[in-house]
Design a protein around this motif. Structure first.
Motif, short mmCIF file in Angstrom:
data_model
loop_
_atom_site.label_atom_id
_atom_site.label_comp_id
_atom_site.label_asym_id
_atom_site.label_seq_id
_atom_site.Cartn_x
_atom_site.Cartn_y
_atom_site.Cartn_z
N LYS A 1 26.51 0.67 39.91
CA LYS A 1 26.38 2.13 40.04
C LYS A 1 27.41 2.65 41.01
O LYS A 1 27.42 2.29 42.19
CB LYS A 1 24.97 2.48 40.54
CG LYS A 1 24.63 3.96 40.43
CD LYS A 1 23.23 4.23 40.97
CE LYS A 1 22.82 5.66 40.70
NZ LYS A 1 22.16 5.87 39.43
N LEU A 2 28.26 3.55 40.52
CA LEU A 2 29.33 4.11 41.37
C LEU A 2 28.74 5.00 42.45
O LEU A 2 27.95 5.90 42.16
CB LEU A 2 30.24 4.99 40.53
CG LEU A 2 31.44 4.37 39.83
CD1 LEU A 2 32.28 5.48 39.22
CD2 LEU A 2 32.28 3.53 40.80
N LYS B 1 34.80 8.75 49.37
CA LYS B 1 34.05 10.01 49.22
C LYS B 1 32.97 9.84 48.14
O LYS B 1 33.24 9.26 47.09
CB LYS B 1 34.99 11.13 48.78
CG LYS B 1 36.02 11.50 49.82
CD LYS B 1 36.81 12.74 49.39
CE LYS B 1 38.06 12.91 50.23
NZ LYS B 1 39.13 11.95 49.89
N PRO B 2 31.77 10.36 48.40
CA PRO B 2 30.70 10.24 47.40
C PRO B 2 31.12 10.84 46.06
O PRO B 2 31.78 11.89 46.03
CB PRO B 2 29.55 11.04 48.02
CG PRO B 2 29.85 11.11 49.48
CD PRO B 2 31.36 11.09 49.59
N VAL B 3 30.76 10.19 44.96
CA VAL B 3 31.11 10.73 43.64
C VAL B 3 30.03 11.70 43.19
O VAL B 3 28.85 11.57 43.56
CB VAL B 3 31.27 9.61 42.59
CG1 VAL B 3 32.48 8.76 42.89
CG2 VAL B 3 30.02 8.76 42.47
N LEU C 1 26.86 4.43 35.75
CA LEU C 1 26.77 2.98 35.71
C LEU C 1 27.94 2.46 34.91
O LEU C 1 28.15 2.88 33.77
CB LEU C 1 25.46 2.55 35.05
CG LEU C 1 24.18 2.39 35.89
CD1 LEU C 1 24.28 1.20 36.83
CD2 LEU C 1 23.81 3.63 36.62
N ARG C 2 28.71 1.56 35.49
CA ARG C 2 29.91 1.05 34.84
C ARG C 2 29.90 -0.47 34.82
O ARG C 2 29.22 -1.09 35.65
CB ARG C 2 31.17 1.54 35.60
CG ARG C 2 31.27 3.05 35.77
CD ARG C 2 31.46 3.75 34.45
NE ARG C 2 32.67 3.32 33.78
CZ ARG C 2 33.84 3.96 33.79
NH1 ARG C 2 33.96 5.09 34.47
NH2 ARG C 2 34.89 3.50 33.13
N ASP C 3 30.67 -1.07 33.92
CA ASP C 3 30.90 -2.51 34.05
C ASP C 3 32.38 -2.81 34.26
O ASP C 3 32.77 -3.96 34.43
CB ASP C 3 30.32 -3.29 32.85
CG ASP C 3 30.89 -2.89 31.51
OD1 ASP C 3 32.11 -2.65 31.42
OD2 ASP C 3 30.12 -2.83 30.53
N THR C 4 33.20 -1.76 34.22
CA THR C 4 34.65 -1.89 34.37
C THR C 4 35.12 -0.62 35.06
O THR C 4 34.71 0.47 34.68
CB THR C 4 35.31 -2.00 32.97
OG1 THR C 4 34.64 -3.02 32.22
CG2 THR C 4 36.78 -2.34 33.08
N SER D 1 40.10 2.81 46.63
CA SER D 1 38.91 1.94 46.61
C SER D 1 37.78 2.61 45.84
O SER D 1 37.82 3.81 45.57
CB SER D 1 38.44 1.67 48.04
OG SER D 1 37.94 2.88 48.62
N PHE D 2 36.79 1.80 45.51
CA PHE D 2 35.51 2.37 45.10
C PHE D 2 34.40 1.58 45.76
O PHE D 2 34.59 0.43 46.17
CB PHE D 2 35.36 2.40 43.57
CG PHE D 2 35.07 1.07 42.91
CD1 PHE D 2 33.76 0.61 42.79
CD2 PHE D 2 36.09 0.29 42.39
CE1 PHE D 2 33.48 -0.62 42.19
CE2 PHE D 2 35.83 -0.93 41.79
CZ PHE D 2 34.52 -1.38 41.69
#
Ligand SMILES: [Cu+2]
Length: 531
Positions: free
Chosen positions: A460-461, A467-469, A474-477, A492-493
């Motif tokens: 979960k991003l 900075k907060p998105v 939800l990502r896998d890539t 970065s993330f």
């Protein structure tokens, strides 16, 4: 240590030895024709049984095709879409019938000694294969999604994958492709990739109910994938190479809304997707990313799909015969990356038959059986925001240079550990346990954009560049842009990784999904201990 250059020589020598072989792969669609969906195989009574045979050809242009053939009465069809419901069983037999006269391409890097064997024994070569079920939240164990130990050798009997799609699997678009370390890029470059659909998107996101659905797989082929240079993108195997070739054609009715499910099965192309009327980007209604339905659909001009990512969205055809185009824009991957060029993926052909036109409003949804809704709260990884992380980790991508020849080593490193290239027999660099919920920060210290992927789970991003998105998808890539150089911060993330489900136990990998980087070792193992 094996240098990228020596590795490239091995690939080149072996690649050219294939030129003498007879065609094993079906013909691909001619340029400028109507794009068809892949053949869909649908589960029945809770099971989908299929057999795929990996074969190989070289076409008249010199491009290597790697085809996952499915036999039908009309002959072989490449890479069918596998359609299953939550809780269904996938029983997939995969046979390797790559005919090669030269398997001397094995490499010392691929020393498998001391590793458990799943499938055939022997050393992985260019003609070996296996399968990864990208995005599926299934166990990392033999006969399921275990790319580390699974080996299918040419001429041997079929290997059986047998797994249950979790009952709470997010409805959406997933995909399958071979994942033999060191050789993934060559087979995916040759087209060996197909879609998996977990049914039920209309029950989570009713916006798509009643709409015509299309499955589009974008692939990328290089003449020699290890050599930077011209490449071709294709849409469902039809080469899109405007202005040199006529574009693939997608047929729509005036004003018709369609639900497009697009997989980026390229080896390294970051695709900013747009849908144009007369050169003007139109809004697309984004429904899901990486097979995970969005908490709320949203309208976008541009949807960036990194290599291996998927986007599912609604497009609406123009009212008349305006020129409508499906575009992948150019994307800069930085000073040491390969340029990703603008490409017209398809031309939309709007039928002038007004009688067939559908209303702009979503009245089509009324004609379909509503069926029980699937609540977002009932699918995997729901409620992750409320979990307290049990660990915080920092990882970073980096590259090493050899003279002026560009990067020669590619690393993903846990902060505080020594940077090293992946080895098949290495120990996991991360050990955690079932029940853990971890926050990871992934940075990019390289002058090239990288593409983080972890097997088995979505993440979960939470933040991008500290900075907060706004949208905690939800990502896998996920892509991390290149470092602009001294004086600039690293991109970065930060995301939350969920290891609570006991089926996650085992050893699996995270890596860059630019497949050259993965094959050269920009990958490591994580071990999740059972509780
Ligand atoms: Cu990379």
């Amino acid at each position: 240590m094996l240098s990228a250059f020596r590795y490239l020589l091995v690939i080149l020598v072996c690649g050219f030895s294939f030129l003498r072989l007879e065609a094993q792969c079906p013909d691909r669609p001619a340029p400028g024709t109507v794009v068809e969906d892949p053949l869909a195989l649908t589960s029945a009574n809770g099971t989908l049984n299929a057999e795929l045979t990996m074969q190989h050809s070289v076409d008249t242009g010199g491009y290597n095709h790697y085809c996952l053939n499915y036999a039908t009465n009309q002959g072989d069809v490449e890479a069918p879409t596998l359609r299953l419901n939550q809780g269904d069983h996938l029983v997939l037999d995969v046979k390797d019938r790559i005919a090669s006269e030269d398997d001397s391409s094995s490499m010392d890097q691929m020393d498998m000694s001391g590793l458990p064997i799943c499938g055939d024994s022997g050393t992985p070569t260019l003609s070996s294969t296996n399968m990864h079920f990208h995005g599926l939240n299934v166990p990392p164990i033999c006969h399921q999604d275990d790319v580390l130990d699974t080996l299918i050798q040419p001429g041997k009997s079929a290997f059986r994958f047998d797994m249950q799609i979790p009952k709470n699997e997010p409805p959406g678009l997933y995909w399958y492709h071979p994942h033999v370390h060191g050789f993934t890029e060559f087979q995916v470059n040759g087209g060996a990739a197909g879609a998996i659909v977990v049914e039920g998107m209309d029950k989570v996101r009713p916006e798509v109910a009643g709409l015509k659905e299309r499955v589009f797989i974008v692939r990328q082929q290089y003449l020699v994938p290890w050599v930077p240079g011209p490449y071709q993108l294709s849409l469902n195997y039809q080469v899109a190479q405007s202005p040199n070739l006529p574009s693939p054609i997608i047929k729509m009715k005036p004003n018709e809304k369609q639900f497009w499910r697009v997989a980026n099965a390229t080896i390294q192309d970051f695709m900013p997707l747009q849908f144009w009327f007369n050169g003007v980007p139109q809004k697309m209604e984004l429904i899901a990313l990486d097979g995970y339905p969005l908490a709320k659909s949203r309208f976008e001009d541009t949807i960036l799909v990194p290599p291996a990512g998927r986007a599912e969205f609604i497009v609406q055809a123009p009212p008349q015969t305006n020129e409508a185009l499906f575009m992948s824009l150019s994307y800069s991957t930085g000073p040491t990356g390969n340029p990703d060029l603008e490409q017209q993926l398809a031309k939309i052909e709007v039928s002038g038959d007004a009688d067939e036109a559908q209303p702009i409003q979503q009245e089509t949804t009324k004609t379909t059986e509503p069926g029980p809704r699937i609540s977002m709260q009932s699918i995997k990884f729901a409620g992750l925001s409320q979990q307290k992380p049990t660990a915080l980790r920092k990882l970073y991508f980096s590259e090493e240079f050899g003279g002026t020849n560009g990067p020669i080593q590619f690393y993903i490193t846990i902060d505080g550990q020594k940077q090293k290239v992946f080895k098949a027999n290495e120990k996991p660099v991360i050990t955690t346990h079932v029940g853990a919920v971890e926050d990871w920060i992934v940075e990019n210290h390289a002058l090239e954009t990288h593409d983080f992927h972890i097997h088995q789970i979505h993440f979960k991003l939470l933040e991008v560049d500290g900075k907060p998105v706004t949208d905690q998808d939800l990502r896998d890539t996920f892509e991390i842009p290149f470092w602009e150089g001294p004086g600039h911060p690293y991109h970065s993330f930060k995301a939350r990784f969920d290891f609570r489900d006991s089926t996650i136990a085992g050893t699996f990998v995270f890596h860059c999904h630019i497949l050259l980087h993965e094959d050269l070792g920009m990958m490591h193992k994580i071990l999740v201990l059972p509780k």
